[in-house]
Design a protein around this motif. Structure first.
Motif, PDB file in Angstrom:
ATOM      1  N   ASN A 100       7.286  -2.156  -5.113  1.00 26.17           N
ATOM      2  CA  ASN A 100       7.041  -1.371  -3.903  1.00 26.17           C
ATOM      3  C   ASN A 100       5.927  -2.025  -3.069  1.00 26.17           C
ATOM      4  N   GLN A 101       6.198  -2.227  -1.779  1.00 26.21           N
ATOM      5  CA  GLN A 101       5.253  -2.973  -0.939  1.00 26.21           C
ATOM      6  C   GLN A 101       3.877  -2.307  -0.872  1.00 26.21           C
ATOM      7  N   LYS A 102       3.872  -0.966  -0.834  1.00 28.39           N
ATOM      8  CA  LYS A 102       2.605  -0.234  -0.774  1.00 28.39           C
ATOM      9  C   LYS A 102       1.783  -0.524  -2.037  1.00 28.39           C
ATOM     10  N   HIS A 103       2.461  -0.470  -3.183  1.00 27.79           N
ATOM     11  CA  HIS A 103       1.789  -0.766  -4.455  1.00 27.79           C
ATOM     12  C   HIS A 103       1.248  -2.191  -4.470  1.00 27.79           C
ATOM     13  N   THR A 104       2.077  -3.109  -3.960  1.00 31.20           N
ATOM     14  CA  THR A 104       1.670  -4.509  -3.936  1.00 31.20           C
ATOM     15  C   THR A 104       0.375  -4.671  -3.148  1.00 31.20           C
ATOM     16  N   ASN A 105       0.311  -3.991  -2.000  1.00 28.22           N
ATOM     17  CA  ASN A 105      -0.904  -4.084  -1.186  1.00 28.22           C
ATOM     18  C   ASN A 105      -2.106  -3.478  -1.896  1.00 28.22           C
ATOM     19  N   GLN A 106      -1.883  -2.335  -2.564  1.00 28.64           N
ATOM     20  CA  GLN A 106      -2.975  -1.720  -3.319  1.00 28.64           C
ATOM     21  C   GLN A 106      -3.433  -2.659  -4.441  1.00 28.64           C
ATOM     22  N   ALA A 107      -2.445  -3.275  -5.090  1.00 24.26           N
ATOM     23  CA  ALA A 107      -2.765  -4.186  -6.188  1.00 24.26           C
ATOM     24  C   ALA A 107      -3.650  -5.330  -5.690  1.00 24.26           C
ATOM     25  N   LYS A 108      -3.313  -5.841  -4.494  1.00 24.71           N
ATOM     26  CA  LYS A 108      -4.101  -6.944  -3.924  1.00 24.71           C
ATOM     27  C   LYS A 108      -5.559  -6.547  -3.726  1.00 24.71           C
ATOM     28  N   THR A 109      -5.741  -5.344  -3.181  1.00 25.46           N
ATOM     29  CA  THR A 109      -7.105  -4.840  -2.961  1.00 25.46           C
ATOM     30  C   THR A 109      -7.864  -4.785  -4.292  1.00 25.46           C
ATOM     31  N   ILE A 110      -7.189  -4.275  -5.313  1.00 24.06           N
ATOM     32  CA  ILE A 110      -7.837  -4.129  -6.619  1.00 24.06           C
ATOM     33  C   ILE A 110      -8.183  -5.498  -7.213  1.00 24.06           C
ATOM     34  N   ILE A 111      -7.210  -6.430  -7.161  1.00 22.32           N
ATOM     35  CA  ILE A 111      -7.454  -7.766  -7.722  1.00 22.32           C
ATOM     36  C   ILE A 111      -8.635  -8.429  -7.013  1.00 22.32           C
ATOM     37  N   GLN A 112      -8.625  -8.317  -5.675  1.00 21.14           N
ATOM     38  CA  GLN A 112      -9.689  -8.936  -4.888  1.00 21.14           C
ATOM     39  C   GLN A 112     -11.066  -8.413  -5.314  1.00 21.14           C
ATOM     40  N   ALA A 113     -11.119  -7.110  -5.574  1.00 17.93           N
ATOM     41  CA  ALA A 113     -12.396  -6.500  -5.960  1.00 17.93           C
ATOM     42  C   ALA A 113     -12.781  -6.863  -7.394  1.00 17.93           C
TER      43      ALA A 113
END
Lengths: 357, 357
Positions: free
Chosen positions: A65-78
């Motif tokens: 899911n694209q929304k999840h993917t974007n959330q995942a990116k934020t988390i990984i970055q942090a």
């Protein structure tokens, strides 16, 4: 469902449940979770070593899911600034060699030493109902109940490339969640070892005594990658043949040229079920870490691994973008036919197809 | 310079000549040739089995000059309907195994049977002055003087991909020039075997008795590709150990799963220097051709090879186009640094770079 680290091991439950019900309940559960926790809360949880938050963040990484993917990116970055601090150990061996028993014994040994241990797996073939790896509730039962351990099976129904990506990102989250040792299990057949080898610091091959490498289905390339071989089930009547296998494996390893790490791969005996030889393997890995940190190889290898994944990801994307285009697909078929009819060459056809880009 | 097939073997001459003079004379010679013969004349010559025309057309294939490349395309296109009729045999083996002696004996045997034989080579490392393969005038001296034989060394200073392309196109011209058998020699180390294997019908591995595969530097993957192994220098005091090696190799081959060709690879003995066992190898290859033509594998393999080269060429081009762009190069360096500093992941960086496309 309170403890995510346990639910990962209860995959097989699904087999006895109606698939529809199961799929629906999973869906509604996921919907719930999705709206429940914001990325910032998950990040905070991960950095506080909260295992439930970690599990949920990994689910976002695995989601399509694209929304999840974007959330995942934020988390990984942090999480990135807090990552990179564990030792990553790849463990491979053919089915029947006792990988789960070994990981259970090895993991318990490490948690007894106060370490926090995450167990991940690379198995592109597994699926939610047929989990062939880490999917059996009875496997690693003790470790699953251990507060210092986190066990997460491979994402289901994914390609090797997909599993490799999610596993590498999962490593980052696990490290940010304060895990000191990451164990990455592989099924021991095919390409998955190469993927695991290119994301770990130390690569351990489990073997049995008795049968030769060919009969055990161990490819030479895998032996070449190993930083150590542990001959498991070296106990009772097996001990003599295990020692023989040790000598043979040492000889085989000596045929390979020296590694860039300047580390000469070792062959050890162990009996995971009897907890024998487990500490020696850990001590050896610590020695490896010390030696390669000193000569700079440890960091150099991690940098090379990142470069490898960067190039690999780009190449895969470029190629699949091109070949998935409907016009290219049609022209490719047409030109393959022309080649078969001796009307063009592979190189002329390639030039034509590339001209469509 | 009248006979192109001889000049190919006199590469080493260049070593003793002043490099500048030599380079200049080569240049002026090439300039002369360039203006001299039109593609149509070369095509006519090739179809009339004129070896000088064939050699000049191959030079156009190997040229990096755009005008030559276009002329080469015209010639290949005209030759295609006349191609595909030979049997293509790959010959590999480590240095010292006696490849040249074998090819000399094998080639002579075939020309004595009335066959026309072309000998090509894959050796990406060779260069015009340091030709390591087919570059010694004394190698294959007899075959070089044989009217039914054509010997052409690998294009110099080229990458493996480049050599593979020119060799595949050269095969087409040789077949149009009426050669019945194409022998493609490889140096027996590294990736070139895979390239050769993917352009021949039959893959022959030459071995020595005595030392094991590891000590001979023969990789398992090469044994796996072989349709037959010939143990060379099986003569005199060597005969006993050669027979032993034959038994061992047969056993090793039996460990591999059956090939798609349904052909069970064989192990033969030969002594190229004494002309022993040469005919048996040729008879075996004829049997292979018969069996695989009947079961459809022969044609299927050629089609698969074309498909392989088509996909390979496209992928290589796509990737090199991308990575050679100056902006991509700069951004790649920047992102590798960010990865090392733990500020991004390989996958996030890949996504960014792909976004620049």
């Amino acid at each position: 469902m309170a403890k995510i680290n346990k639910s990962a091991l209860s995959e097989k439950k699904g087999v006895s449940v109606s698939e529809t019900t199961n799929a629906n309940s999973i869906k509604s559960y996921k919907e719930n979770r999705k709206t429940e926790i914001a990325p910032d809360t998950l990040i905070e949880g991960i950095l506080k070593k909260n295992i439930t938050a970690l599990g949920r963040a990994i689910t976002l990484i695995e989601s399509k899911n694209q929304k999840h993917t974007n959330q995942a990116k934020t988390i990984i970055q942090a999480c990135l600034p807090h990552a990179n601090k564990s030792i990553r150990i790849g463990i491979t061996g053919v089915p029947g060699v006792g990988k789960s028993t070994f990981i259970e014994a090895f993991g318990k040994h490490l948690t007894d030493l106060g370490k926090r241990v995450a167990v991940l797996a690379i198995d592109p073939s597994s699926s939610i109902t047929k989990g062939s790896i880490l999917g059996d509730k009875t496997r690693m039962e003790q470790l699953a109940r251990n507060d210092r351990a986190f066990i997460r099976p491979s994402a289901s129904g994914e390609s090797l490339g997909g599993v490799a990506r999610t596993t590498r990102e999962t490593i980052i989250l696990c490290e940010a969640a304060g895990f000191d040792v990451i164990l990455i299990e592989t099924v021991g057949v095919g390409q998955s070892e190469i993927a695991v080898h290119s994301m770990v610091d130390f690569f351990l091959l489990l073997k049995l005594s008795g049968a030769g490498d060919e009969l055990q289905g161990i490819k030479r390339g895998i032996i070449e990658m190993a930083d150590a071989i542990a001959i498991n089930k070296a106990d009772g009547d097996n001990l003599k043949s295990a020692k023989l296998a040790q000598t043979e494996s040492k000889r085989a390893l000596n045929l390979y040229p020296e590694k860039d790490s300047q580390w000469q791969p070792r062959v050890l005996l162990c009996s995971a079920i009897n907890n024998k030889g487990i500490d020696a393997i850990w001590q050896m890995i610590l020695e490896y870490e010390k030696v390669t940190t000193k000569n700079g190889y440890f960091e150099e290898k991690r940098n090379k691994q990142s470069e490898y994944w960067l190039i690999q990801t780009i190449e895969n994307q470029l190629n699949s973008r091109f070949f998935q285009r409907p016009d290219i697909k049609a022209e490719l078929e047409k030109h393959l036919k022309l080649i078969r009819e001796n009307k063009t060459t592979a190189f002329a056809a390639a030039e034509y197809l590339l001209g469509l880009e």
